[in-house]
Design an enzyme around this catalytic site. Structure first.
Site, PDB file in Angstrom:
ATOM      1  N   SER A 147      25.432  23.319 -15.190  1.00  0.00           N
ATOM      2  CA  SER A 147      24.625  24.382 -14.596  1.00  0.00           C
ATOM      3  C   SER A 147      25.477  25.256 -13.668  1.00  0.00           C
ATOM      4  CB  SER A 147      23.475  23.724 -13.826  1.00  0.00           C
ATOM      5  OG  SER A 147      22.828  24.621 -12.992  1.00  0.00           O
ATOM      6  N   ASP A 162      20.726  28.141 -18.640  1.00  0.00           N
ATOM      7  CA  ASP A 162      20.645  27.393 -17.378  1.00  0.00           C
ATOM      8  C   ASP A 162      19.323  27.674 -16.670  1.00  0.00           C
ATOM      9  OD1 ASP A 162      21.591  25.863 -15.060  1.00  0.00           O
ATOM     10  OD2 ASP A 162      21.539  27.810 -14.088  1.00  0.00           O
ATOM     11  N   HIS A 175      31.774  27.843  -4.077  1.00  0.00           N
ATOM     12  CA  HIS A 175      30.400  27.404  -4.344  1.00  0.00           C
ATOM     13  C   HIS A 175      30.133  26.083  -3.639  1.00  0.00           C
ATOM     14  CE1 HIS A 175      26.629  27.230  -6.576  1.00  0.00           C
ATOM     15  NE2 HIS A 175      26.834  25.919  -6.621  1.00  0.00           N
ATOM     16  N   LYS A 216      27.466  29.284 -14.698  1.00  0.00           N
ATOM     17  CA  LYS A 216      27.215  30.520 -13.936  1.00  0.00           C
ATOM     18  C   LYS A 216      28.499  31.047 -13.308  1.00  0.00           C
ATOM     19  CE  LYS A 216      23.877  28.306 -11.974  1.00  0.00           C
ATOM     20  NZ  LYS A 216      22.745  27.697 -11.324  1.00  0.00           N
ATOM     21  N   ARG A 240      14.315  20.873 -15.571  1.00  0.00           N
ATOM     22  CA  ARG A 240      14.875  19.732 -14.828  1.00  0.00           C
ATOM     23  C   ARG A 240      14.153  19.547 -13.495  1.00  0.00           C
ATOM     24  NH1 ARG A 240      20.575  21.478 -13.914  1.00  0.00           N
ATOM     25  NH2 ARG A 240      20.723  19.602 -12.661  1.00  0.00           N
TER      26      ARG A 240
HETATM   27  N1  URA Z   1      22.809  24.146  -8.227  1.00  0.00           N
HETATM   28  C1  URA Z   1      22.806  24.654  -9.493  1.00  0.00           C
HETATM   29  O1  URA Z   1      23.074  25.834  -9.708  1.00  0.00           O
HETATM   30  N2  URA Z   1      22.514  23.813 -10.498  1.00  0.00           N
HETATM   31  C2  URA Z   1      22.226  22.518 -10.324  1.00  0.00           C
HETATM   32  O2  URA Z   1      21.988  21.833 -11.296  1.00  0.00           O
HETATM   33  C3  URA Z   1      22.212  22.007  -9.007  1.00  0.00           C
HETATM   34  C4  URA Z   1      22.525  22.849  -7.969  1.00  0.00           C
END
Ligand code: URA
Length: 446
Positions: free
Chosen positions: A183, A161, A82, A187, A168
């Protein structure tokens, strides 16, 4: 438990209990906590920060707000990567098929473009027919048959999220190490991976612009994963200028294919090789980074990685013909050069401004409802530190709309500065983060 008391406690800088964090996240996801109270809570977290214990509770509650994918029926170590996001940041598109070609299993759950940054899913959707939202049966079938899927987050994965992120985005609370960690990790943990390689970007075009903040973000995510028995490793890489030579969805997808044909630009190719090698070590397919690099090179030069990409595209209902025929990608009807206003060396090529201008061109979303134009973007002919002559082309703009082209071009001009003297350029990689902290290991830009 009173919501007011929890906000008050965090606002005053005190540590919340897991029950208090759980109560906030659950009530918000269920709809009993209004946006204004969640906004105040998020802002309190932004200013007062969270402890490791609080971050773990936040991540766990967000993870369990929805369903998780159980991949235990598939043998082997499931490894993912990621990136925290950037401009021209497309290594995932090439490295996932490379790792699968070497025998790795890659269940990659990716995102869409966010603000000025591009999204892996948007790039893949430039392939006609490619489907990013697939059900668990197809995820498991493709992982068993091909070894790789790149998919989107479904409605039922980490819904907390989804809701908190939207809030946010409009309350200036995105760039919080605690909230980004929760966040991203909620995931990633939901997709059923065993090992996760992080690429935390640093510089002008990254969410974290200072090196120490990027290191802190990497450490925070590594800790969350390791505490949940996941293998974790994070590189810290540069995002002051775009990576590679392409910005835009079709253009970046074509560049990813070129990398797998052994013809990619040197900086992004090096990052793809570095990351996929690390993933092979984390998957226990290679003993060390050096062995892994040899395997990766073989996967590229034998064509096996390209075959995996073809398998992945077919498995997700896309047209594999794009690999040999780039005209099947959405294109651009207007091509225009951005020419250098003076002779000298390029001393700034601001990734943030270039990313914003690509959104104005239609490559990214200005609002949640914006429709992307997959064919537009930039092909870079010069990079930071390169020598240019007055009127020489720095990049080609690919556009489909004259008004958007003008707006984007005006913004784009702000991204460049020039110097009469040669300039020093930031490295490609600054180092890496594990549970032992940050190790400086600079890889200069090739
Ligand atoms: N990517 C995400 O999935 N969440 C965040 O808070 C910032 C970047």
């Amino acid at each position: 438990m009173r919501v007011y008391d929890i906000i008050y406690k965090k606002r005053n800088g005190n540590e919340l209990t897991p029950e208090e964090i759980s109560f906030m996240v659950r009530s918000y996801t269920e709809g009993t906590l209004p946006d204004y109270q969640m906004s105040a809570f998020l802002m309190a977290v932004w200013f007062r920060k969270m402890t490791g214990k609080e971050r773990a509770a936040l991540t766990s509650e967000m993870l369990h707000s929805g369903t998780t994918i159980d991949l235990s029926s598939i043998k082997g170590i499931k490894v993912d990567k990621h990136s925290t996001g950037g401009v021209g940041d497309g290594p995932s598109l090439s490295l996932a098929p490379i790792v699968a070609a070497a025998g790795g299993i890659v269940p990659m759950m990716s995102g869409r473009g966010l603000g000025h940054t591009g999204g892996t899913l948007d790039k893949l959707e430039s392939i006609p027919g490619y489907t990013v939202v697939i059900d668990q049966t197809l995820i498991k079938k493709n992982l068993t048959d091909v070894g790789v899927v790149i998919m989107g987050q479904t409605e039922d994965i980490a819904p907390a999220d989804k809701k908190m992120y939207s809030l946010r985005d409009v309350t200036a609370t995105v760039d919080s190490i605690d909230l980004i960690s929760g966040s991203i990790m909620s995931k990633k943990l939901a997709e059923g991976m065993d090992a996760l390689l992080l690429d935390v970007k640093t510089g002008k075009g990254a969410f974290m612009q200072k090196l120490e903040d990027s290191i802190a973000l990497a450490l925070s995510m590594v800790e969350i994963g390791v505490n949940l028995k996941k293998a974790m490793f994070s590189y810290i890489t540069d995002m002051n200028q775009p990576l590679g030579n392409a910005v835009g969805n079709s253009l970046e997808m074509i560049q990813a294919i070129e990398i797998l044909k052994g013809k990619g630009p040197s900086d992004i190719t090096e990052l793809v090789i570095l990351h996929s090698s690390r993933m092979l070590v984390m998957s226990k397919i290679a003993k060390n980074q050096e062995d892994a690099r040899n395997i990766v090179q073989k996967m590229i030069h034998s064509g096996k990685a390209l075959e995996k990409l073809e398998g992945m595209i077919k498995g997700q209902k896309g047209d594999p013909g794009v690999i040999e025929d780039y005209s099947l990608f959405p294109g651009a009807s207007i091509k225009e050069e951005l020419r250098s206003p003076e002779s000298g060396y390029i001393s700034d090529m601001d990734a943030l401004t270039i990313g914003i201008s690509s959104v104005l061109l239609g490559a990214g979303r200005e609002t949640m409802e914006s429709k992307l134009d997959y064919g537009v973007g930039y092909t870079l002919h010069k990079k930071l530190g390169d020598k240019v002559k007055k009127d020489e082309s720095i990049l080609t703009i690919h556009a489909n709309d004259k008004d958007k082209l003008e707006k984007a071009k005006n913004k784009l001009k702000e991204a460049f500065k020039f110097s009469k003297e040669p300039v020093s350029i930031p490295p490609l990689v600054y180092g890496y983060v594990t549970m032992d902290g940050f190790t400086e290991e600079v890889h200069p830009r090739p």
